[in-house]
Motif scaffolding. Structure first.
Motif, PDB file in Angstrom:
ATOM      1  N   TYR A  13     -10.172 -34.509  12.646  1.00  0.00           N
ATOM      2  CA  TYR A  13     -11.489 -33.883  12.485  1.00  0.00           C
ATOM      3  C   TYR A  13     -11.545 -32.473  13.060  1.00  0.00           C
ATOM      4  CZ  TYR A  13     -12.556 -38.792  11.605  1.00  0.00           C
ATOM      5  OH  TYR A  13     -12.547 -40.066  11.111  1.00  0.00           O
ATOM      6  N   SER A  14     -10.362 -31.852  13.253  1.00  0.00           N
ATOM      7  CA  SER A  14     -10.344 -30.563  13.960  1.00  0.00           C
ATOM      8  C   SER A  14     -11.186 -29.497  13.271  1.00  0.00           C
ATOM      9  CB  SER A  14      -8.901 -30.070  14.132  1.00  0.00           C
ATOM     10  OG  SER A  14      -8.276 -29.967  12.866  1.00  0.00           O
ATOM     11  N   ARG A  15     -11.256 -29.520  11.935  1.00  0.00           N
ATOM     12  CA  ARG A  15     -12.044 -28.484  11.242  1.00  0.00           C
ATOM     13  C   ARG A  15     -13.548 -28.718  11.396  1.00  0.00           C
ATOM     14  NH1 ARG A  15      -7.226 -27.745  11.113  1.00  0.00           N
ATOM     15  NH2 ARG A  15      -6.121 -26.485   9.563  1.00  0.00           N
ATOM     16  N   HIS A  16     -13.911 -29.927  11.713  1.00  0.00           N
ATOM     17  CA  HIS A  16     -15.305 -30.192  12.085  1.00  0.00           C
ATOM     18  C   HIS A  16     -15.548 -29.765  13.527  1.00  0.00           C
ATOM     19  CE1 HIS A  16     -16.592 -33.620   9.082  1.00  0.00           C
ATOM     20  NE2 HIS A  16     -16.766 -32.409   8.589  1.00  0.00           N
ATOM     21  N   ILE A  18     -14.191 -27.755  15.446  1.00  0.00           N
ATOM     22  CA  ILE A  18     -14.167 -26.313  15.742  1.00  0.00           C
ATOM     23  C   ILE A  18     -15.506 -25.639  15.390  1.00  0.00           C
ATOM     24  CG2 ILE A  18     -13.318 -25.394  13.530  1.00  0.00           C
ATOM     25  CD1 ILE A  18     -11.208 -23.861  15.161  1.00  0.00           C
TER      26      ILE A  18
END
Lengths: 281, 89
Positions: A13-16, A18
């Protein structure tokens, strides 16, 4: 909550995470969130796929139908090898493949006045991906009585429209369309078609609304009907306000308990819609 | 007089009713349309008696259901969406 994310989840979920508006806290809210999708068809397909990918922790899916060859032009959660399988089972396979974090509750049955309130009571948000007027009114009414925010939508040919409703607070489906059109106004079942991608455009907007609601960010699509035309490639907003004469949420409502509207016209019924079975996976 | 219908200018005779507007706009199945006048949904029973005034803003809002299917050319008109059939399932 607060729920701690595993290392794998932080990466998934890194793009969330961030995004300052989401972050780890927001992602935890999504993982704790519960969305009920009515219909695993054109609108329900992209909604279910994106909500699963986004890590919405619990997704309920209700649909009585089986996958038909004519569905595959737009119902992108189903694939050719799924022909004949139950839609909820087919959809669940894809959602779990995308994201094993997600718990999918499946209901292979029709939504009815008898089961709707019980089925949706544990969910935070409802997505109307149904394929007929009777069901759309039933979803609107059930969400009103259950006090569940929901996203309404419809598509046809090259047009689509969608509206989010917070029952008791914002204009509802019946504020605009007080009752289903008379049976005589629906002259035949000859299908005039829909550009398949319309389901993707509108169903994805419905998923966006569910995510915003769970995260508590932005402005929901309330008190305005978003109308889309693919040929002109235009979105238009039609401002709505609550209708005092609304039979559901007006000053003197005539609908005081949940009931079924006229059943869908005969050709919308299929033999397999008579089966009922539920799964939790 | 000039009014707006679905955000487009329309020239009309004075005192045209909503019922007459639906005819002028060639909406063949008014049962499939909700009418919003200056931001408020109009009761269907008032279509006949509501006279339009210059500058009024009218929105035709179309039922978009699902697999019930609307016969081709059920609703026509320059401002109607290409309303022929629907498959929202």
């Amino acid at each position: 909550m607060p729920m701690s994310l595993t290392e794998q989840q932080i990466e998934r979920y890194s793009r969330h995470i961030i995004l300052p508006e989401v972050g780890g806290k927001g992602q935890a809210k999504l993982l704790a969130g519960k969305v009920f999708i009515v219909g695993a068809g054109g609108l329900g397909s992209p909604a279910a796929l994106y909500l699963a990918a986004a890590g919405v922790g619990t997704i309920g899916l209700i649909d009585a139908d089986a996958v038909d060859l004519s569905n595959l032009q737009r119902q992108i959660i189903h694939a050719t090898p799924d022909l004949g399988r139950s839609k909820v089972e087919s959809a669940t396979g894809k959602m779990r493949a995308i994201n094993p974090d997600v718990t999918v509750h499946t209901y292979r049955e029709r939504l009815t006045a008898a089961n709707a309130l019980e089925l949706m009571k544990d969910y935070d948000f409802v997505i109307d991906g149904t394929d007929n007027f009777a069901s759309k009114f039933l979803v609107a009414d059930a969400c009103h009585f259950a006090r569940k925010p929901y996203s309404h939508a419809g598509i046809l040919r090259f047009d689509g429209q969608t509206l989010t409703v917070i029952p008791g607070q914002t204009a509802c489906y019946r504020c605009v369309f007080s009752a289903p059109p008379p049976a005589g106004a629906v002259p035949s079942c000859s299908q005039a078609g829909v550009l398949g991608v319309l389901a993707g455009v509108i169903g994805t907007i419905q998923a966006t609304e569910a995510l915003k609601h769970l995260l508590g960010i932005g402005e929901l699509l309330v008190n305005r009907l978003l109308v889309y035309n693919a040929l002109r490639m235009k979105f238009r907003d039609v401002s709505l306000r609550r209708n005092r004469q609304c039979p559901l949420c007006g000053e003197h409502p005539s609908i005081t308990e949940l009931r079924d509207e006229e059943p869908p016209v005969a050709c919308a019924l299929r033999a397999d819609s008579l089966h009922t079975d539920r799964h939790e996976t | 007089m000039r009014i707006k219908v679905n955000d487009k200018d329309v020239e009309l005779a004075d005192n045209t009713s909503i019922t007459a507007l639906l005819v002028v706009q060639n909406v063949k199945m008014p049962d499939m349309v909700s009418v919003e006048l200056n931001g408020a949904i109009l009761d269907r029973k008032a279509f006949e008696t509501t006279a339009l005034k210059p500058g009024d803003k009218v929105e035709f809002l179309y039922f978009m259901g699902g697999g019930d299917g609307i016969a081709p050319s059920a609703i026509k008109g320059p401002l109607a969406p290409t309303y022929r059939g629907d498959v929202a399932d």
